[in-house]
Design an enzyme around this catalytic site. Structure first.
Site, PDB file in Angstrom:
ATOM      1  N   SER A 149       0.858  -1.199   0.000  1.00 18.14           N
ATOM      2  CA  SER A 149       0.000   0.000   0.000  1.00 18.14           C
ATOM      3  C   SER A 149       0.885   1.237   0.000  1.00 18.14           C
ATOM      4  O   SER A 149       2.042   1.179   0.451  1.00 18.14           O
ATOM      5  CB  SER A 149      -0.870   0.014   1.260  1.00 18.14           C
ATOM      6  OG  SER A 149      -1.454   1.303   1.438  1.00 18.14           O
ATOM      7  N   TYR A 162      -2.438  -1.193  10.044  1.00 15.55           N
ATOM      8  CA  TYR A 162      -2.423  -1.453   8.598  1.00 15.55           C
ATOM      9  C   TYR A 162      -1.105  -0.979   7.987  1.00 15.55           C
ATOM     10  O   TYR A 162      -0.440  -1.720   7.258  1.00 15.55           O
ATOM     11  CB  TYR A 162      -3.608  -0.725   7.965  1.00 15.55           C
ATOM     12  CG  TYR A 162      -3.745  -0.907   6.470  1.00 15.55           C
ATOM     13  CD1 TYR A 162      -4.362  -2.040   5.949  1.00 15.55           C
ATOM     14  CD2 TYR A 162      -3.280   0.047   5.577  1.00 15.55           C
ATOM     15  CE1 TYR A 162      -4.490  -2.213   4.580  1.00 15.55           C
ATOM     16  CE2 TYR A 162      -3.404  -0.117   4.208  1.00 15.55           C
ATOM     17  CZ  TYR A 162      -4.012  -1.246   3.714  1.00 15.55           C
ATOM     18  OH  TYR A 162      -4.142  -1.414   2.363  1.00 15.55           O
TER      19      TYR A 162
END
Ligand SMILES: NC(=O)c1ccc[n+]([C@@H]2O[C@H](COP(=O)([O-])OP(=O)(O)OC[C@H]3O[C@@H](n4cnc5c(N)ncnc54)[C@H](O)[C@@H]3O)[C@@H](O)[C@H]2O)c1
Length: 259
Positions: A149, A162
């Site tokens: 990401s 995350y």
């Protein structure tokens, strides 16, 4: 009109790809792209019926099967390799595309939440690499694509576990790219920018959407099909043959943005 040059460069005919999280928004699109490029594909996800839904759309030239998997259970990943080998004899490409997110203020992040996010995003990617990577190293070839990401390297508000998990995915990717380079197994990471999906639906409130779009030079969200070209390049044994240990962004310019 067929184009033999592009087929030779990017085609996957005769190859087998496994997409873990292949029933998700981005994983399903990557699975579709691999099947259209000629690969036999195993669409693996938590909900078998949703994997079967993706498979039903893909019936065509290549063979596509569905498999149930819970990436927090090591045994199901090992069983996925065994099922893939039973069906297709070998695995040439793996995509680690399962993921989970949460947007908890930092002081409220519980150990349970931290462990859950790290287990799905990082430990499961490690298990996928370990289980499928061993098969590929023994065979002397293969390619793994880990979905990370933009938050892996750029601080992003509200998604602490995350972001830490995705930073771990990049580190693992670089280490394995180095480790297996001479064994013919390539490992790369793809960092998507922002694509509306299930795992981030709850986080994308009005303010966050405005913040994201303001910080994305292209001024829009990505469309899942816009990831496919990069995924095929990185997994391709010909077009991607000298690419390993790398991090590649498909983010509308998000990581190029300052003010
Ligand atoms: N959508 C985005 O903007 C974006 C941005 C950067 C990275 N990513 C990453 O892309 C990947 C795919 O996510 P998405 O955006 O398509 O979301 P999604 O919610 O549509 O897909 C997530 C997938 O992970 C699977 N999954 C979650 N927990 C699992 C478990 N325990 N066992 C098996 N499967 C499990 C879900 O079933 C689903 O298939 C994730 O790794 C995510 O972090 C997405």
């Amino acid at each position: 009109m067929s184009n033999t040059y592009l087929d030779d460069l990017f085609g996957f005919t005769g190859q087998t790809a496994v997409v873990i999280g292949g029933n998700g928004t981005l994983g399903a699109e990557i699975a579709r792209g691999l099947a259209r490029a000629g690969a036999n594909v195993v669409v693996a996800g938590r909900e078998l019926s949703r994997c079967e839904g993706v498979v039903a759309e893909l019936r065509g030239g290549s063979r596509v099967i569905a498999a149930a998997i819970d990436v927090t259970e090591h045994a199901t990943i090992a069983a996925l390799l065994a099922a893939s080998l039973r069906e297709f004899g070998r695995v040439d490409a793996l995509v680690n595309c399962a993921g989970a997110n949460s947007a908890t203020p930092y002081f409220d992040v519980s150990d349970e939440e931290w462990d859950r996010i790290l287990a799905i995003n990082l430990r499961a990617t490690h298990w996928g690499c370990q289980v499928f990577g061993r098969h590929m190293v023994e065979r002397g070839g293969g390619a793994i694509l880990n979905i990370a990401s933009v938050s892996a390297e750029t601080p992003l508000s509200r998604v602490f576990a995350y972001s830490a998990s995705k930073a771990g995915v990049l580190s693992l990717t670089r280490n394995l790219g180095r480790e297996w380079a001479k064994a013919g197994v390539r490992v790369n990471a793809l960092c998507p920018g922002f694509f509306p999906a299930e795992q981030n639906r709850a986080i994308l409130d009005e303010t966050r959407v405005a913040d994201i779009l303001r910080h994305t030079p292209m001024g829009r969200f990505g469309r899942p099909e816009e990831l496919v070209g990069m995924a095929l390049l990185l997994l391709s044994p010909r077009a991607g043959s000298f690419i390993t240990g790398g991090t590649f962004y498909v983010d509308g310019g998000f990581t190029a943005m300052t003010i």
